[in-house]
Design an enzyme around this catalytic site. Sequence first.
Site, PDB file in Angstrom:
ATOM      1  N   ARG A  75       6.028 -25.442  18.274  1.00  0.00           N
ATOM      2  CA  ARG A  75       6.477 -24.064  18.476  1.00  0.00           C
ATOM      3  C   ARG A  75       7.919 -24.020  18.931  1.00  0.00           C
ATOM      4  O   ARG A  75       8.462 -22.940  19.148  1.00  0.00           O
ATOM      5  CB  ARG A  75       5.591 -23.379  19.524  1.00  0.00           C
ATOM      6  N   THR A 115      -0.247 -26.622  16.356  1.00  0.00           N
ATOM      7  CA  THR A 115       0.377 -25.488  15.660  1.00  0.00           C
ATOM      8  C   THR A 115       0.959 -25.932  14.309  1.00  0.00           C
ATOM      9  O   THR A 115       2.030 -25.493  13.903  1.00  0.00           O
ATOM     10  CB  THR A 115       1.455 -24.802  16.533  1.00  0.00           C
ATOM     11  N   LYS A 172     -11.421 -26.713  15.818  1.00  0.00           N
ATOM     12  CA  LYS A 172     -10.847 -25.998  16.949  1.00  0.00           C
ATOM     13  C   LYS A 172     -11.394 -24.561  16.892  1.00  0.00           C
ATOM     14  O   LYS A 172     -11.683 -24.050  15.804  1.00  0.00           O
ATOM     15  CB  LYS A 172      -9.319 -26.019  16.795  1.00  0.00           C
ATOM     16  N   GLU A 227      -1.533 -32.713  23.149  1.00  0.00           N
ATOM     17  CA  GLU A 227      -1.125 -32.009  21.927  1.00  0.00           C
ATOM     18  C   GLU A 227       0.213 -31.316  22.173  1.00  0.00           C
ATOM     19  O   GLU A 227       0.306 -30.407  22.987  1.00  0.00           O
ATOM     20  CB  GLU A 227      -2.202 -30.977  21.564  1.00  0.00           C
TER      21      GLU A 227
HETATM   22  C1  3PG Z   1      -3.371 -23.302  21.666  1.00  0.00           C
HETATM   23  O1  3PG Z   1      -2.556 -23.391  20.769  1.00  0.00           O
HETATM   24  O2  3PG Z   1      -4.350 -24.050  21.697  1.00  0.00           O
HETATM   25  C2  3PG Z   1      -3.250 -22.262  22.682  1.00  0.00           C
HETATM   26  O3  3PG Z   1      -2.079 -21.555  22.542  1.00  0.00           O
HETATM   27  C3  3PG Z   1      -3.379 -22.735  24.068  1.00  0.00           C
HETATM   28  O4  3PG Z   1      -3.674 -21.590  24.743  1.00  0.00           O
HETATM   29  P1  3PG Z   1      -3.432 -21.373  26.305  1.00  0.00           P
HETATM   30  O5  3PG Z   1      -1.925 -21.376  26.493  1.00  0.00           O
HETATM   31  O6  3PG Z   1      -4.055 -20.043  26.585  1.00  0.00           O
HETATM   32  O7  3PG Z   1      -4.083 -22.503  27.029  1.00  0.00           O
END
Ligand code: 3PG
Length: 211
Positions: free
Chosen positions: A49, A73, A133, A45
Amino acid sequence: MPQNTDALLPIMTGQAVIPVIVLDDAKDAVPLARALVAGGLPAIEITLRTDAALESIRRVAAEVPDAVVGAGTILNARQFDQAVEAGSKFIVSPGLSPELIDAAEGGPVPLLPGAVTASEIMAALEEGYCLLKFFPAEQAGGAAYLKSLSSPFGAVKFCPTGGVSAANATDYLSLPNVLCVGGSWVAPKDAVMAGDWARITALSKEAAALK
Ligand code: 3PG
């Protein structure tokens, strides 16, 4: 029209960990994807961002045929469409909105939306969405909270992300309502910056072996 679970389920059940990627430079996308695939994590994924995200997705879709590249995102229909146009095979959103449901409606690219509260899960179910999710997993209550959702929502399966790591991933993976977890720990920023693809492949192998 309900969620495209036929397209999403194989991705969620195919590997224990879906790498969550933040890329500042699209030149890193292809070697990173190859390193993750080599470690046994083909579904990745790439989060929208950074300005490099769409170009990164485009390059992985074109140049790494063994990868299953998704976009994360995604907050609105415009981003959904851009991500699909770039070649995303699945779309992840931290939440759920009518606009995103419309964008995904009837299309081949499945949407994995986020839900945390009972009301959010019920809203998702009303739209025919049962693969969700759970974000931000650790901060929202962790594995204990998620476990408690399994009795009222037995048909709902989750991919928890946010604060998930090698140290706590199995706490989630052992739950009856978790199919896979997502996390950025398999592609640490310093390893990407250094082009240390061997380290990322090694981390991916460990993650792919989690149960
Ligand atoms: C996401 O968007 O799934 C999270 O930001 C991932 O989180 P992590 O950086 O704590 O693994």
